[in-house]
Design a protein around this motif. Structure first.
Motif, short mmCIF file in Angstrom:
data_model
loop_
_atom_site.label_atom_id
_atom_site.label_comp_id
_atom_site.label_asym_id
_atom_site.label_seq_id
_atom_site.Cartn_x
_atom_site.Cartn_y
_atom_site.Cartn_z
N ILE A 29 77.02 64.59 -61.92
CA ILE A 29 76.84 64.68 -63.85
C ILE A 29 78.54 65.20 -63.68
O ILE A 29 79.23 66.03 -63.65
N LEU A 30 79.19 64.19 -64.77
CA LEU A 30 80.39 64.97 -64.83
C LEU A 30 80.79 65.82 -66.00
O LEU A 30 80.08 65.30 -67.50
N GLY A 31 81.05 66.92 -66.24
CA GLY A 31 80.95 67.79 -67.34
C GLY A 31 82.28 68.35 -68.00
O GLY A 31 83.34 67.53 -67.41
N SER A 32 82.43 68.57 -68.92
CA SER A 32 83.37 69.52 -70.10
C SER A 32 82.81 70.76 -70.33
O SER A 32 81.47 70.02 -71.24
N SER A 33 83.61 70.94 -71.36
CA SER A 33 82.82 71.84 -72.78
C SER A 33 82.85 71.22 -73.73
O SER A 33 83.32 69.53 -73.78
N ASP A 34 82.04 71.72 -75.05
CA ASP A 34 82.26 70.49 -75.49
C ASP A 34 83.19 70.36 -76.95
O ASP A 34 84.99 71.25 -76.13
N PRO A 35 84.01 69.29 -77.27
CA PRO A 35 84.69 68.79 -77.36
C PRO A 35 85.68 69.70 -78.68
O PRO A 35 87.10 69.94 -78.74
#
Length: 90
Positions: free
Chosen positions: A41-47
């Motif tokens: 699962i590729l994640g990041s923070s909210d834009p």
């Protein structure tokens, strides 16, 4: 009661060479993997917090986990109490 154990690996892949020198020096990209599962699962923070709009953020994953648990509990409840749920074919 049975014990259940869940293990994940969370890897930050957002170091752009400066580590966490300041708030803008790194990106928020990370990868979540689980042993014996095919896809990461590729994640990041909210834009809004400098994240990648094309990756899942923790808030979305949290809501998805709650919704998934609720749906599976409801399906179990229906099966145990002879409530027939039919998925329509379109």
């Amino acid at each position: 009661m049975k014990n259940h154990k869940y293990t994940i690996n969370l890897e930050w892949i957002g170091n752009e060479g400066y580590g966490t020198l300041d708030y803008k020096s790194y990106n928020r990209n990370h990868k979540i993997t689980v042993a014996k599962k095919y896809d990461a699962i590729l994640g990041s923070s909210d834009p809004a917090f400098m994240g990648d709009v094309n990756r899942y953020n923790p808030e979305e994953l949290f809501l998805a986990s709650i919704a998934g648990c609720h749906m599976l509990w409801y399906l179990h409840f229906c099966s145990v109490h002879a409530v027939l749920t039919i998925q329509p074919y379109f």
